[in-house]
Design a protein around this motif. Structure first.
Motif, PDB file in Angstrom:
ATOM      1  N   MET A 201       0.660  -1.387  -0.071  1.00  0.00           N
ATOM      2  CA  MET A 201       0.100   0.070  -0.001  1.00  0.00           C
ATOM      3  C   MET A 201       0.974   1.468  -0.037  1.00  0.00           C
ATOM      4  O   MET A 201       1.197   2.438  -0.551  1.00  0.00           O
ATOM      5  CB  MET A 201      -1.202  -0.088   1.194  1.00  0.00           C
ATOM      6  N   ALA A 202       1.655   1.524   0.746  1.00  0.00           N
ATOM      7  CA  ALA A 202       2.928   2.070   0.657  1.00  0.00           C
ATOM      8  C   ALA A 202       3.429   2.404  -0.346  1.00  0.00           C
ATOM      9  O   ALA A 202       3.518   3.522  -0.971  1.00  0.00           O
ATOM     10  CB  ALA A 202       3.926   2.128   1.915  1.00  0.00           C
ATOM     11  N   TYR A 203       3.709   1.307  -1.681  1.00  0.00           N
ATOM     12  CA  TYR A 203       4.451   1.705  -2.940  1.00  0.00           C
ATOM     13  C   TYR A 203       3.004   2.124  -3.986  1.00  0.00           C
ATOM     14  O   TYR A 203       4.132   3.209  -4.589  1.00  0.00           O
ATOM     15  CB  TYR A 203       4.960   0.069  -3.656  1.00  0.00           C
ATOM     16  N   VAL A 204       2.031   1.381  -3.776  1.00  0.00           N
ATOM     17  CA  VAL A 204       0.909   2.359  -4.851  1.00  0.00           C
ATOM     18  C   VAL A 204       0.444   3.576  -4.136  1.00  0.00           C
ATOM     19  O   VAL A 204       0.180   4.591  -5.071  1.00  0.00           O
ATOM     20  CB  VAL A 204      -0.596   1.987  -4.017  1.00  0.00           C
ATOM     21  N   HIS A 205       0.424   4.377  -2.441  1.00  0.00           N
ATOM     22  CA  HIS A 205       0.354   5.765  -2.259  1.00  0.00           C
ATOM     23  C   HIS A 205       1.644   6.770  -2.863  1.00  0.00           C
ATOM     24  O   HIS A 205       1.191   7.973  -3.071  1.00  0.00           O
ATOM     25  CB  HIS A 205       0.246   5.023  -0.755  1.00  0.00           C
ATOM     26  N   GLN A 206       2.661   6.256  -2.838  1.00  0.00           N
ATOM     27  CA  GLN A 206       3.732   7.071  -3.643  1.00  0.00           C
ATOM     28  C   GLN A 206       3.697   6.809  -5.080  1.00  0.00           C
ATOM     29  O   GLN A 206       4.410   8.001  -5.867  1.00  0.00           O
ATOM     30  CB  GLN A 206       5.288   6.002  -2.601  1.00  0.00           C
ATOM     31  N   LEU A 207       2.977   6.367  -5.345  1.00  0.00           N
ATOM     32  CA  LEU A 207       2.973   6.517  -6.794  1.00  0.00           C
ATOM     33  C   LEU A 207       1.438   7.399  -7.101  1.00  0.00           C
ATOM     34  O   LEU A 207       1.877   7.857  -8.384  1.00  0.00           O
ATOM     35  CB  LEU A 207       2.224   4.741  -7.919  1.00  0.00           C
ATOM     36  N   ARG A 208       0.836   8.074  -6.341  1.00  0.00           N
ATOM     37  CA  ARG A 208      -0.136   8.845  -6.872  1.00  0.00           C
ATOM     38  C   ARG A 208       0.059  10.080  -7.315  1.00  0.00           C
ATOM     39  O   ARG A 208       1.634  10.233  -6.569  1.00  0.00           O
ATOM     40  CB  ARG A 208      -1.017   8.646  -5.423  1.00  0.00           C
ATOM     41  N   GLY A 209      -0.078  10.793  -7.779  1.00  0.00           N
ATOM     42  CA  GLY A 209       0.563  11.752  -8.188  1.00  0.00           C
ATOM     43  C   GLY A 209       1.424  12.325  -9.356  1.00  0.00           C
ATOM     44  O   GLY A 209       2.069  13.331  -9.693  1.00  0.00           O
ATOM     45  N   SER A 210       2.186  10.842  -9.360  1.00  0.00           N
ATOM     46  CA  SER A 210       3.665  11.089 -10.247  1.00  0.00           C
ATOM     47  C   SER A 210       3.141  10.659 -11.394  1.00  0.00           C
ATOM     48  O   SER A 210       3.791  10.665 -12.682  1.00  0.00           O
ATOM     49  CB  SER A 210       4.444  10.056  -9.736  1.00  0.00           C
ATOM     50  N   VAL A 211       2.180   9.505 -11.308  1.00  0.00           N
ATOM     51  CA  VAL A 211       0.941   8.469 -12.786  1.00  0.00           C
ATOM     52  C   VAL A 211      -0.393   9.164 -12.449  1.00  0.00           C
ATOM     53  O   VAL A 211      -0.799   9.304 -11.492  1.00  0.00           O
ATOM     54  CB  VAL A 211       1.632   7.196 -13.287  1.00  0.00           C
ATOM     55  N   ALA A 212      -0.905   8.437 -14.023  1.00  0.00           N
ATOM     56  CA  ALA A 212      -2.459   8.746 -14.042  1.00  0.00           C
ATOM     57  C   ALA A 212      -2.885   7.534 -12.868  1.00  0.00           C
ATOM     58  O   ALA A 212      -2.234   6.381 -12.551  1.00  0.00           O
ATOM     59  CB  ALA A 212      -2.859   8.242 -15.145  1.00  0.00           C
ATOM     60  N   SER A 213      -4.798   7.916 -12.630  1.00  0.00           N
ATOM     61  CA  SER A 213      -4.817   7.035 -11.907  1.00  0.00           C
ATOM     62  C   SER A 213      -5.311   5.695 -12.634  1.00  0.00           C
ATOM     63  O   SER A 213      -4.817   4.119 -11.656  1.00  0.00           O
ATOM     64  CB  SER A 213      -6.447   7.708 -11.356  1.00  0.00           C
ATOM     65  N   SER A 214      -5.411   5.367 -13.888  1.00  0.00           N
ATOM     66  CA  SER A 214      -5.720   4.424 -14.433  1.00  0.00           C
ATOM     67  C   SER A 214      -4.062   3.798 -14.562  1.00  0.00           C
ATOM     68  O   SER A 214      -3.665   2.451 -14.329  1.00  0.00           O
ATOM     69  CB  SER A 214      -5.721   4.930 -16.446  1.00  0.00           C
ATOM     70  N   THR A 215      -3.011   4.045 -14.467  1.00  0.00           N
ATOM     71  CA  THR A 215      -1.743   3.786 -13.888  1.00  0.00           C
ATOM     72  C   THR A 215      -1.489   3.004 -13.274  1.00  0.00           C
ATOM     73  O   THR A 215      -0.547   2.055 -12.970  1.00  0.00           O
ATOM     74  CB  THR A 215      -0.609   4.731 -14.057  1.00  0.00           C
ATOM     75  N   VAL A 216      -2.144   3.436 -12.079  1.00  0.00           N
ATOM     76  CA  VAL A 216      -1.631   3.093 -10.572  1.00  0.00           C
ATOM     77  C   VAL A 216      -2.506   2.094 -10.688  1.00  0.00           C
ATOM     78  O   VAL A 216      -2.214   1.364  -9.970  1.00  0.00           O
ATOM     79  CB  VAL A 216      -2.813   3.760  -9.163  1.00  0.00           C
ATOM     80  N   ALA A 217      -3.525   1.693 -11.120  1.00  0.00           N
ATOM     81  CA  ALA A 217      -4.922   0.620 -11.056  1.00  0.00           C
ATOM     82  C   ALA A 217      -3.676  -0.247 -11.678  1.00  0.00           C
ATOM     83  O   ALA A 217      -3.709  -1.930 -11.225  1.00  0.00           O
ATOM     84  CB  ALA A 217      -5.999   0.875 -11.499  1.00  0.00           C
ATOM     85  N   THR A 218      -3.620  -0.291 -13.139  1.00  0.00           N
ATOM     86  CA  THR A 218      -1.989  -1.154 -13.666  1.00  0.00           C
ATOM     87  C   THR A 218      -1.439  -1.825 -13.004  1.00  0.00           C
ATOM     88  O   THR A 218      -1.265  -2.595 -12.887  1.00  0.00           O
ATOM     89  CB  THR A 218      -1.308  -0.448 -14.743  1.00  0.00           C
ATOM     90  N   TYR A 219      -0.286  -1.063 -12.520  1.00  0.00           N
ATOM     91  CA  TYR A 219       0.306  -1.210 -12.168  1.00  0.00           C
ATOM     92  C   TYR A 219       0.384  -2.514 -10.593  1.00  0.00           C
ATOM     93  O   TYR A 219       0.437  -3.482 -10.397  1.00  0.00           O
ATOM     94  CB  TYR A 219       1.063  -0.226 -10.974  1.00  0.00           C
TER      95      TYR A 219
END
Length: 346
Positions: free
Chosen positions: A66-84
């Motif tokens: 969850m911490a990794y996913v959280h640090q993705l937010r803001g740097s990539v699109a929400s769709s990319t977060v979901a894909t990762y």
């Protein structure tokens, strides 16, 4: 042949080099080089992130993920977060299945994220009126049946390809009396989408080319509009090559063969391109693909019903215990809400 078959001691090799093992196996399963590269990039980035916290892939818990996913937010699109997140979930799920890891920390993360059910503002915004024009442009009964089934059910390409004739309960069927699943007894116009079919494995006597990815089997209502489209298709559908009797079969060079995900993607791409909704090199924010129809279904039905629980059920995103919190008459509730709010395409 899977990597486990090739090496013999699959769990040992997977534990020693999990990313490489996983990438080899998805290659054996027929994934494209582009897909492999995408998985490799995400998995190695995640591995490096964990290494910075003195953790190995097998040691990560759901809070680390969850911490990794959280640090993705803001740097990539929400769709990319979901894909990762989906890539990591599939990786961990696979490692558990081959016995290399003890559990999948991404399972809980995906439930907490709930990214997949949220509207994706990066995707092309198509109104129902525009989609009606697109459907009207589909002359062939098979093409229209495939697209309208996507739009009316929200199922994935693999799930559509895996449908057998027994999975459809349709009153007054043009292809005569059909023996449907017992679970559909007494259920008027419905489609049953099982959770079990898996790519490369036999199901109902036939090896499948795509996987069903839902958390539970789902019974989806068929409204009068979809029923009419399916009847038109069944009236001219060819005799199928498989004793499993697929619902959707090719009417071209592979006459009578079950549609594959590649065939379905090509079918949709051809029509979307002709309609100006698909360009070579375009991404998911521009191109209309089978998965876009799932997004369209989710967005419009959720907005019309205001009932996220029923939309998640229809998508196959919730388990039985969640359904039980709503009502003991879940099937009737789903049908009532669905038939009241589903959009018209003609």
């Amino acid at each position: 042949m899977s990597a486990e078959d090739a090496t013999g001691d699959g769990s040992s090799e997977a534990a020693e080099a999990p990313i490489e093992y996983f990438l080899d196996d998805i290659t054996y399963q027929g994934k494209t080089e582009r897909t492999r590269e995408a998985y490799e990039r995400v998995l190695k980035e995640f591995r490096d992130y964990l290494a910075s916290r003195d953790l190995a892939l097998a040691e990560a818990n759901h809070r680390d993920c969850m911490a990794y996913v959280h640090q993705l937010r803001g740097s990539v699109a929400s769709s990319t977060v979901a894909t990762y997140a989906s890539y990591l979930h599939r990786f961990y799920d696979y490692m558990v299945r081959v016995g290399a890891f003890e559990d999948n920390p991404m399972a809980l993360v995906l439930e907490e994220m709930d990214e997949s059910i949220n509207a994706d503002p990066a995707r092309r915004d198509i109104a129902v009126e525009e989609m009606r024009e697109f459907v009207a442009s589909l002359a062939h009964p098979l093409d229209r049946a495939v697209v309208v089934t996507f739009l009316k059910t929200g199922i994935r390409a693999g799930e559509l390809c895996n449908l057998d004739r027994r999975d459809l309960s349709l009153g007054h069927s043009p292809d005569g009396p059909v023996e449907t699943r017992a679970v559909l007894d007494g259920r008027r116009d419905s489609i049953y989408v099982p959770a079990e079919p898996t790519q490369g494995q036999a199901y109902n006597g036939e090896v499948r080319t795509g996987s069903n990815k839902r958390k539970r089997a789902t019974t989806i209502p068929v409204d009068d509009e979809l029923a009419a489209v399916l009847r038109r298709w069944l009236a001219i559908s060819p005799d199928t090559r498989s004793e499993a009797d697929p619902l959707f079969a090719s009417t071209t060079g592979d006459w009578g063969k079950r549609l594959t995900p590649d065939m379905v993607h090509h079918l949709v791409e051809t029509h979307a391109r002709a309609f100006g909704w698909y360009e070579t090199g375009g991404g998911p924010e521009e191109n209309v693909t089978p998965h876009y129809f799932r997004h369209f279904f989710t967005t419009h039905l959720r907005d019309r019903t205001g009932d996220r629980g029923i939309v998640k059920y229809l998508r196959g995103d919730v388990a039985q215990d969640v359904i039980d919190t709503y009502t003991h008459d879940w099937g009737d509730r789903v049908r009532d809400v669905y038939e009241t709010h589903i959009y018209r395409l003609a």
